[in-house]
Design a protein around this motif. Structure first.
Motif, PDB file in Angstrom:
ATOM      1  N   ILE A  13       0.840  -1.199   0.000  1.00 26.83           N
ATOM      2  CA  ILE A  13       0.000   0.000   0.000  1.00 26.83           C
ATOM      3  C   ILE A  13       0.877   1.251   0.000  1.00 26.83           C
ATOM      4  O   ILE A  13       0.646   2.203  -0.748  1.00 26.83           O
ATOM      5  N   ARG A  16       2.378   1.929  -3.460  1.00 25.67           N
ATOM      6  CA  ARG A  16       1.453   2.543  -4.404  1.00 25.67           C
ATOM      7  C   ARG A  16       1.261   4.029  -4.083  1.00 25.67           C
ATOM      8  O   ARG A  16       1.265   4.884  -4.956  1.00 25.67           O
ATOM      9  N   ALA A  20       2.149   7.243  -6.257  1.00 23.15           N
ATOM     10  CA  ALA A  20       1.091   8.184  -6.644  1.00 23.15           C
ATOM     11  C   ALA A  20       1.573   9.624  -6.472  1.00 23.15           C
ATOM     12  O   ALA A  20       1.244  10.498  -7.269  1.00 23.15           O
ATOM     13  N   GLU A  23       3.778  10.354  -9.417  1.00 22.18           N
ATOM     14  CA  GLU A  23       3.129  10.294 -10.726  1.00 22.18           C
ATOM     15  C   GLU A  23       2.419  11.603 -11.037  1.00 22.18           C
ATOM     16  O   GLU A  23       2.072  11.869 -12.170  1.00 22.18           O
ATOM     17  N   ARG A  77      -4.822  14.345   0.862  1.00 22.46           N
ATOM     18  CA  ARG A  77      -5.430  13.468  -0.135  1.00 22.46           C
ATOM     19  C   ARG A  77      -5.553  12.015   0.337  1.00 22.46           C
ATOM     20  O   ARG A  77      -6.293  11.247  -0.249  1.00 22.46           O
ATOM     21  N   GLU A  82      -9.447   8.653  -1.773  1.00 27.95           N
ATOM     22  CA  GLU A  82     -10.043   7.313  -1.850  1.00 27.95           C
ATOM     23  C   GLU A  82     -11.569   7.409  -1.847  1.00 27.95           C
ATOM     24  O   GLU A  82     -12.252   6.683  -2.543  1.00 27.95           O
TER      25      GLU A  82
ATOM     26  N   TYR B  86      -7.691   3.692  -9.433  1.00 30.00           N
ATOM     27  CA  TYR B  86      -6.806   4.833  -9.199  1.00 30.00           C
ATOM     28  C   TYR B  86      -6.472   5.468 -10.538  1.00 30.00           C
ATOM     29  O   TYR B  86      -5.659   4.930 -11.303  1.00 30.00           O
ATOM     30  N   GLU B  88      -4.764   7.919 -11.657  1.00 32.76           N
ATOM     31  CA  GLU B  88      -3.452   8.416 -12.091  1.00 32.76           C
ATOM     32  C   GLU B  88      -2.500   7.267 -12.449  1.00 32.76           C
ATOM     33  O   GLU B  88      -1.422   7.494 -12.961  1.00 32.76           O
ATOM     34  N   MET B  89      -2.932   6.029 -12.169  1.00 34.91           N
ATOM     35  CA  MET B  89      -2.068   4.887 -12.480  1.00 34.91           C
ATOM     36  C   MET B  89      -2.326   4.402 -13.910  1.00 34.91           C
ATOM     37  O   MET B  89      -3.394   4.627 -14.467  1.00 34.91           O
ATOM     38  N   PHE B  97      -0.601  -3.700  -8.852  1.00 31.65           N
ATOM     39  CA  PHE B  97      -0.829  -3.354  -7.441  1.00 31.65           C
ATOM     40  C   PHE B  97      -1.868  -4.289  -6.831  1.00 31.65           C
ATOM     41  O   PHE B  97      -1.671  -4.826  -5.735  1.00 31.65           O
ATOM     42  N   ILE B 101      -1.385  -6.935  -3.736  1.00 34.25           N
ATOM     43  CA  ILE B 101      -2.139  -6.864  -2.492  1.00 34.25           C
ATOM     44  C   ILE B 101      -2.933  -8.158  -2.289  1.00 34.25           C
ATOM     45  O   ILE B 101      -3.285  -8.539  -1.186  1.00 34.25           O
TER      46      ILE B 101
END
Lengths: 250, 338
Positions: A13, A16, A20, A23, A77, A82, B86, B88-89, B97, B101
Motif C-alpha cells: 500500500i 502505491r 502516486a 506520478e 489526499r 479514496e 486509481y 493516475e495509475m 498493485f 495486495i
C-alpha cells in the motif's frame, strides 16, 4: 496465492501511495516550494550568516511553521481521494485490515517528508564547510523535524478520513496543527501568563509541538519529547481508524 | 459457496435491506434484480465486507465475513457499482498493485495480469493512464481487477453498466462462462441479462426479496404464462367467448382483434402460473375448436414475460396509487358534467 504478512501488505500500500505522489506534478511542486522556502527562511529571514554561529538553528527554527502549511497539503489526499474516487470500496474489500491500510498510507507520506528533509542536505554541507558545527545537534534537529512532520501528518491523515473534499481536509488539519503550535507560542503563552498561574501556562504549553521540538533543536534527545510525538501520532492514527471504520461508505 | 442469512441494514430510520437470505453455490450465476434504490448495492457492499450489516450473517466459502473477514475477502472478487480505480495509475501498474495486495508475486503476478488483460481485452490500453480511458475500458479495468486472483466467488455490481451493446453481450457471455466454475452474484436492472446469463434470479424490492427462482420459474409467475393466443376463422367473437366460458380450465378470455373474417384472442388458464394448466388448456381449446368446426389459423402457448413479473412485483404500490388517482381524476369531470 500466498497469505501476505502484515508488513508486506503495508509495504504494498505504501509503495502505491508513494508512487502516486511522484506520478503527479504535485510532488515536485511541493519539493521545490519546500526547498525554496527553507532556503529563504534559513538564509534571509533567519539570518543564517548574521548569526555568526555554525549551526542550523535558523533552519530548524522555521520547520514547525513551514510544515504547518506543507504537511497538511501532503496528507490531505490520503483518504479523501479514496472517498472521492470510490476506491475506498476496493481497498477495504481487499484482504487488508484497516490498520494496515492506514499505516501503509501514513508511512508513504512520512517517507515523502523524509525525502524532502533529506534534500535539504546542502544546508548541512554549507554549515560544515563554513565552520565546525556540532553535527550531533544537526542530527537531532533532523530527527525532531521528522517526528514533527509525522505528527502533523497523522493529524492530516485523520482529517482527510472525515471528508471527501481535500480542501476541507487541508483546512481542518491546518487548524489542528496551528492549535498545537499556538499553545506553546511565546506571544500566546505570555498573554496567558498575565492572568493564569505559571503552573497553568506550563501545563498548556506542554501540549505544544514547539515546547517538545525545542529539545531536539538544542541537541537533547529527551524520552518525554519522543513519547509526546509518538503518542500524538499513535492517537491520531487510531482515531483515523475509528473514523474510517465508521464512515466507510459515502 | 456464499451464504447470507437474515441480512438487514438500516441507515437511520430507513431500512435499506430487510431480512435477505440467499445462497449461491459453485456453478451458479445469480442475477440480482430490482429497481433503483431497492437495496442491491447495499446488499453487495455487505456481502463483500465493505459495510457491516445491522444484523445477519454472511459466509464466503465457510469463512464468516464479520468475524474472520480476511480469508473471506481473499476468496472474493468484487466489481463495485461505479467501477472505481486509481485514475493516475496506468492499467498495468494498477493491475500489478491489485495482484500484489492479493498476494501474487513474481511470475504468478505476471501470469495473472496477462490472463485478465486478455480476458477483458485490455491489451491495447495496458500502458495508458486510467484517467485517459473511455468508460468502457475503465469499467473493464476494474472488472479485470476483480478477476486477478481467480476468485471462487464473484460479486459484480451492475457489470454491464456503461458498456455498449456489443460489450454488454461479451460481458454476459464471459459471466456465463465463468459461472461454470465459480459462484457469481451480479446485479442488474436489465431483464434480458437474466435470460442470457443467469441460472437463477432474485428480485428485490424495497430491501426485501420478493421472488427467487430460475428465469423460467420467474416467468411462469407472469399472468400470461401458459395463456393460449389463437386466431380463429369462421367464428364470431361472441360465440367463441360464450363457448369458452363453459370450459372449466379457462379463467378468462381477452379479445385482441375482431373482424368479420377472424377473431384473435388470448385465453388465460384457470390456475395461472402452473405449466400443467397451460397444457390442459391447450388440449381443451383444440378439442373445442375441432368440435365447433372453427378454423385455427394461429395457436401458441405463451411463456410468460419477465418484465411483467418484475413490474407486478416491484411496482405494486406505485401502480396502485396511480390507479387510484386516475380513478379520482376520471370521477371529477363526470361530476362536472352532471
Amino acid at each position: 496465492m500466498k497469505n501476505l504478512s502484515s508488513w508486506a501488505v503495508i509495504r504494498t500500500i505504501a509503495g502505491r501511495e508513494l508512487a502516486a505522489y511522484f506520478e503527479s506534478p504535485v510532488a515536485y511542486v511541493f519539493l521545490v516550494i519546500f526547498l525554496l522556502l527553507a532556503g529563504v527562511f534559513t538564509f534571509t529571514i533567519g539570518g543564517f550568516f548574521e548569526r555568526g554561529e555554525a549551526s542550523l538553528g535558523s533552519f530548524f527554527g522555521f520547520i514547525p511553521w513551514l510544515f504547518l502549511f506543507l504537511v497538511p497539503a501532503i496528507g490531505m489526499r490520503l483518504w479523501s481521494e479514496e472517498r472521492r474516487l470510490g476506491t475506498i470500496e476496493l481497498l477495504l474489500t481487499m484482504p487488508v485490515t484497516i490498520p494496515q491500510a492506514i499505516l501503509g498510507k501514513f508511512f508513504a507520506s512520512w517517507l515523502f517528508i523524509a525525502i524532502a528533509l533529506a534534500l535539504t542536505f546542502p544546508v548541512a554541507i554549507t554549515v560544515n564547510w563554513l565552520g565546525n558545527p556540532d553535527n550531533g545537534v544537526i542530527a537531532t534537529g533532523y530527527v525532531g523535524s521528522l517526528l514533527l512532520g509525522g505528527t502533523y501528518l497523522a493529524l492530516a491523515c485523520m482529517t482527510s478520513a472525515i471528508t471527501r473534499n481535500q480542501v476541507i481536509s487541508f483546512i481542518l488539519a491546518l487548524i489542528l496543527c496551528m492549535a498545537l503550535i499556538m499553545v506553546g507560542f511565546e506571544p500566546i503563552t505570555d498573554m496567558l501568563g498575565r492572568w493564569a498561574s505559571p503552573r497553568v501556562v506550563e501545563v498548556v504549553s506542554g501540549f505544544s509541538v514547539l515546547t517538545h521540538f525545542d529539545g531536539f533543536q538544542k541537541g537533547v534527545l529527551d524520552s518525554r519529547d519522543l513519547l509526546y510525538f509518538l503518542s500524538l501520532i499513535g492517537f491520531a492514527l487510531f482515531t483515523t481508524g475509528v473514523i474510517v471504520r465508521n464512515r466507510r461508505a459515502g | 459457496m456464499i451464504k447470507v442469512e437474515n441480512l438487514s441494514k438500516s441507515f437511520g430510520a430507513k431500512r435499506a435491506v430487510d431480512d435477505v437470505s440467499l445462497e449461491v453455490g459453485k456453478g451458479e450465476v445469480l442475477g440480482f434484480l430490482g429497481p433503483n434504490g431497492a437495496g442491491k448495492s447495499t446488499t453487495m457492499r455487505m456481502l463483500t465486507g465493505f459495510i457491516p450489516p445491522s444484523s445477519g450473517r454472511i459466509s464466503v466459502c465457510g469463512h464468516d465475513m464479520l468475524e474472520d473477514p480476511i480469508p473471506a475477502k481473499r476468496r472474493l472478487g468484487y466489481l463495485p457499482e461505479s467501477a472505481p480505480s486509481y485514475g493516475e495509475m496506468s492499467v498495468l501498474s494498477f493491475l500489478r498493485f491489485i495482484a500484489a495486495i492479493r498476494g501474487l508475486t513474481g511470475e504468478d503476478s505476471r501470469r495473472a495480469v496477462r490472463r485478465v488483460v486478455e480476458l477483458c481485452s485490455l491489451e491495447s490500453v495496458i500502458g495508458q493512464t486510467i484517467d485517459t480511458l473511455s468508460k468502457g475500458f475503465r469499467h473493464r479495468t476494474c472488472f479485470a481487477q476483480a478477476l486477478i486472483h481467480d476468485p471462487e466467488v464473484l460479486v459484480l455490481d451492475e457489470p454491464t453498466d456503461g458498456l455498449d451493446p456489443n460489450q454488454k453481450h461479451e460481458m454476459r457471455t464471459l459471466i456465463r462462462r465463468m459461472g461454470e466454475t465459480k459462484a457469481i452474484i451480479f446485479s442488474t436492472h436489465i431483464l434480458e441479462e437474466v435470460d442470457e446469463a443467469c441460472t437463477r434470479a432474485i428480485i428485490i424490492d424495497r430491501g426485501r426479496i420478493v421472488a427467487n427462482g430460475t428465469p423460467n420459474e420467474l416467468k411462469s409467475m407472469s399472468e400470461r404464462a401458459g395463456a393460449v393466443a389463437m386466431v380463429l376463422a369462421g367464428a364470431s367473437a361472441a360465440t367463441v367467448q360464450s363457448k369458452l366460458a363453459g370450459l372449466p380450465s379457462v379463467l378468462r378470455t381477452e379479445i385482441l382483434q375482431d373482424d368479420a373474417a377472424r377473431v384473435a384472442l388470448r385465453v388465460f388458464p384457470q390456475k395461472a402460473g402452473s405449466a400443467n394448466s397451460g397444457g390442459v388448456l391447450a388440449g381443451a381449446l383444440a378439442e373445442l375448436a375441432v368440435h365447433e368446426n372453427w378454423k385455427i389459423e394461429e395457436f401458441r402457448t405463451e411463456e410468460g414475460r419477465l418484465d411483467e413479473v418484475f413490474r407486478s412485483l416491484t411496482l405494486s404500490d406505485t401502480a396502485h396509487h396511480k390507479a387510484q388517482s386516475e380513478a379520482q381524476g376520471a370521477a371529477q369531470p363526470a361530476e362536472a358534467q352532471s
